[in-house]
Motif scaffolding. Structure first.
Motif, PDB file in Angstrom:
ATOM      1  N   ILE A  28      -0.414   5.014  -2.659  1.00  0.00           N
ATOM      2  CA  ILE A  28       0.065   5.646  -1.425  1.00  0.00           C
ATOM      3  C   ILE A  28       1.379   5.061  -0.906  1.00  0.00           C
ATOM      4  O   ILE A  28       1.988   5.617  -0.005  1.00  0.00           O
ATOM      5  N   SER A  29       1.805   3.953  -1.478  1.00  0.00           N
ATOM      6  CA  SER A  29       3.011   3.281  -0.996  1.00  0.00           C
ATOM      7  C   SER A  29       4.229   4.193  -1.075  1.00  0.00           C
ATOM      8  O   SER A  29       4.429   4.909  -2.053  1.00  0.00           O
ATOM      9  N   ILE A  30       5.037   4.147  -0.027  1.00  0.00           N
ATOM     10  CA  ILE A  30       6.299   4.902   0.014  1.00  0.00           C
ATOM     11  C   ILE A  30       7.488   3.953   0.099  1.00  0.00           C
ATOM     12  O   ILE A  30       8.617   4.381   0.339  1.00  0.00           O
ATOM     13  N   SER A  31       7.277   2.658  -0.101  1.00  0.00           N
ATOM     14  CA  SER A  31       8.295   1.645   0.162  1.00  0.00           C
ATOM     15  C   SER A  31       9.485   1.671  -0.782  1.00  0.00           C
ATOM     16  O   SER A  31      10.567   1.227  -0.417  1.00  0.00           O
ATOM     17  N   GLY A  32       9.309   2.159  -1.984  1.00  0.00           N
ATOM     18  CA  GLY A  32      10.388   2.130  -2.959  1.00  0.00           C
ATOM     19  C   GLY A  32      11.367   3.272  -2.803  1.00  0.00           C
ATOM     20  O   GLY A  32      11.226   4.140  -1.951  1.00  0.00           O
ATOM     21  N   LEU A  65      -7.830   7.016   7.146  1.00  0.00           N
ATOM     22  CA  LEU A  65      -6.592   6.775   7.896  1.00  0.00           C
ATOM     23  C   LEU A  65      -6.576   5.384   8.504  1.00  0.00           C
ATOM     24  O   LEU A  65      -5.551   4.700   8.492  1.00  0.00           O
ATOM     25  N   ASP A  66      -7.710   4.943   9.015  1.00  0.00           N
ATOM     26  CA  ASP A  66      -7.815   3.597   9.576  1.00  0.00           C
ATOM     27  C   ASP A  66      -7.607   2.545   8.483  1.00  0.00           C
ATOM     28  O   ASP A  66      -6.962   1.528   8.715  1.00  0.00           O
ATOM     29  N   SER A  67      -8.136   2.807   7.297  1.00  0.00           N
ATOM     30  CA  SER A  67      -7.979   1.837   6.216  1.00  0.00           C
ATOM     31  C   SER A  67      -6.540   1.809   5.693  1.00  0.00           C
ATOM     32  O   SER A  67      -6.076   0.765   5.245  1.00  0.00           O
ATOM     33  N   VAL A  68      -5.836   2.940   5.755  1.00  0.00           N
ATOM     34  CA  VAL A  68      -4.412   2.934   5.389  1.00  0.00           C
ATOM     35  C   VAL A  68      -3.669   1.978   6.322  1.00  0.00           C
ATOM     36  O   VAL A  68      -2.868   1.155   5.877  1.00  0.00           O
ATOM     37  N   ASN A  69      -3.952   2.079   7.612  1.00  0.00           N
ATOM     38  CA  ASN A  69      -3.345   1.161   8.578  1.00  0.00           C
ATOM     39  C   ASN A  69      -3.632  -0.280   8.181  1.00  0.00           C
ATOM     40  O   ASN A  69      -2.731  -1.118   8.143  1.00  0.00           O
ATOM     41  N   SER A  70      -4.866  -0.560   7.864  1.00  0.00           N
ATOM     42  CA  SER A  70      -5.287  -1.924   7.557  1.00  0.00           C
ATOM     43  C   SER A  70      -4.615  -2.472   6.299  1.00  0.00           C
ATOM     44  O   SER A  70      -4.097  -3.593   6.301  1.00  0.00           O
ATOM     45  N   ILE A  71      -4.604  -1.689   5.226  1.00  0.00           N
ATOM     46  CA  ILE A  71      -4.011  -2.224   3.996  1.00  0.00           C
ATOM     47  C   ILE A  71      -2.488  -2.308   4.092  1.00  0.00           C
ATOM     48  O   ILE A  71      -1.879  -3.196   3.496  1.00  0.00           O
ATOM     49  N   CYS A  72      -1.867  -1.423   4.863  1.00  0.00           N
ATOM     50  CA  CYS A  72      -0.413  -1.535   5.084  1.00  0.00           C
ATOM     51  C   CYS A  72      -0.097  -2.781   5.909  1.00  0.00           C
ATOM     52  O   CYS A  72       0.905  -3.458   5.645  1.00  0.00           O
ATOM     53  N   ASN A  73      -0.938  -3.072   6.886  1.00  0.00           N
ATOM     54  CA  ASN A  73      -0.785  -4.306   7.662  1.00  0.00           C
ATOM     55  C   ASN A  73      -0.883  -5.522   6.751  1.00  0.00           C
ATOM     56  O   ASN A  73      -0.084  -6.453   6.847  1.00  0.00           O
ATOM     57  N   ASP A  74      -1.894  -5.515   5.882  1.00  0.00           N
ATOM     58  CA  ASP A  74      -2.081  -6.636   4.955  1.00  0.00           C
ATOM     59  C   ASP A  74      -0.889  -6.766   4.016  1.00  0.00           C
ATOM     60  O   ASP A  74      -0.428  -7.884   3.753  1.00  0.00           O
ATOM     61  N   ALA A  75      -0.386  -5.654   3.507  1.00  0.00           N
ATOM     62  CA  ALA A  75       0.770  -5.691   2.612  1.00  0.00           C
ATOM     63  C   ALA A  75       1.992  -6.257   3.331  1.00  0.00           C
ATOM     64  O   ALA A  75       2.765  -7.028   2.745  1.00  0.00           O
ATOM     65  N   GLU A  76       2.152  -5.885   4.587  1.00  0.00           N
ATOM     66  CA  GLU A  76       3.276  -6.405   5.369  1.00  0.00           C
ATOM     67  C   GLU A  76       3.200  -7.924   5.486  1.00  0.00           C
ATOM     68  O   GLU A  76       4.169  -8.627   5.215  1.00  0.00           O
ATOM     69  N   ILE A 104       6.164   2.737   8.596  1.00  0.00           N
ATOM     70  CA  ILE A 104       6.115   4.164   8.917  1.00  0.00           C
ATOM     71  C   ILE A 104       4.825   4.769   8.373  1.00  0.00           C
ATOM     72  O   ILE A 104       4.146   5.527   9.075  1.00  0.00           O
ATOM     73  N   LEU A 105       4.461   4.430   7.153  1.00  0.00           N
ATOM     74  CA  LEU A 105       3.214   4.929   6.570  1.00  0.00           C
ATOM     75  C   LEU A 105       2.021   4.495   7.414  1.00  0.00           C
ATOM     76  O   LEU A 105       1.149   5.306   7.745  1.00  0.00           O
ATOM     77  N   LYS A 106       2.004   3.240   7.781  1.00  0.00           N
ATOM     78  CA  LYS A 106       0.918   2.690   8.600  1.00  0.00           C
ATOM     79  C   LYS A 106       0.822   3.414   9.941  1.00  0.00           C
ATOM     80  O   LYS A 106      -0.269   3.829  10.361  1.00  0.00           O
ATOM     81  N   LEU A 107       1.946   3.602  10.595  1.00  0.00           N
ATOM     82  CA  LEU A 107       1.948   4.216  11.924  1.00  0.00           C
ATOM     83  C   LEU A 107       1.665   5.714  11.876  1.00  0.00           C
ATOM     84  O   LEU A 107       1.027   6.253  12.786  1.00  0.00           O
ATOM     85  N   GLU A 108       2.103   6.392  10.825  1.00  0.00           N
ATOM     86  CA  GLU A 108       1.758   7.817  10.673  1.00  0.00           C
ATOM     87  C   GLU A 108       0.244   7.956  10.503  1.00  0.00           C
ATOM     88  O   GLU A 108      -0.367   8.867  11.064  1.00  0.00           O
ATOM     89  N   ALA A 109      -0.363   7.068   9.718  1.00  0.00           N
ATOM     90  CA  ALA A 109      -1.825   7.103   9.551  1.00  0.00           C
ATOM     91  C   ALA A 109      -2.512   6.888  10.890  1.00  0.00           C
ATOM     92  O   ALA A 109      -3.474   7.587  11.227  1.00  0.00           O
ATOM     93  N   THR A 110      -2.005   5.953  11.666  1.00  0.00           N
ATOM     94  CA  THR A 110      -2.587   5.669  12.980  1.00  0.00           C
ATOM     95  C   THR A 110      -2.441   6.865  13.907  1.00  0.00           C
ATOM     96  O   THR A 110      -3.384   7.241  14.608  1.00  0.00           O
TER      97      THR A 110
END
Length: 160
Positions: A28-32, A65-76, A104-110
């Motif tokens: 799901i990463s969009i960072s690249g 969606l909540d877990s997307v927030n969580s794993i993006c937070n962890d990745a950060e 942005i991915l994390k916050l869109e999920a939220t």
């Protein structure tokens, strides 16, 4: 026979309600890539969600969606911040741009989770306003860097 048909129809309706399936962070990463289109890239990750019928969203999709927030937070915290601290120059800048796209991915999920909760009757207006302010700030940062390289980092995590 009627019972079997009714059970199949009910089962199909229940199955159709959930739109998201388990994904890895890397899926799901969009960072690249390049900076500048983070909002569109994030929305594409969630494009399966029917924005016109949020009230009927499945609890499993809210959890996704909540877990997307969580794993993006962890990745950060566990990947981007450490890599940025260890880098300098353009390498650090590209990592920072990747981190912004991750936010942005994390916050869109939220925001999508909150929109679903609101559509289902929850009073989340204050939280939505706070998260939207963060999202808009990160979108602006991404757009300000449009066209510049953005570095993705692999991270070992999965959504629910």
């Amino acid at each position: 026979m009627r019972f079997t048909v009714a059970l199949l129809v009910a089962s199909a309706a229940f199955t159709q309600a959930r739109v998201f399936t388990q994904k890895t962070y890397d899926e799901i990463s969009i960072s690249g890539g390049v900076a500048g289109n983070g909002e569109q890239e994030a929305l594409a990750v969630f494009s399966e969600l029917d924005l016109n019928d949020l009230a009927s969203a499945d609890e499993a999709d809210i959890e996704f969606l909540d877990s997307v927030n969580s794993i993006c937070n962890d990745a950060e915290k566990e990947a981007f911040n450490k890599a940025i601290d260890a880098a300098d120059g353009e390498e650090a800048d590209a990592l920072q741009r990747g981190k912004i796209k991750n936010k942005i991915l994390k916050l869109e999920a939220t925001m999508l989770r909150l929109m679903i909760e609101q559509a289902q009757g929850a009073d989340v207006a204050d939280e939505m306003a706070a998260e939207l302010k963060k999202l808009n700030n990160n979108i602006k940062q991404d757009e300000d860097e449009a066209g510049n390289a953005s570095t993705a980092l692999q991270f070992d995590a999965e959504t629910d």
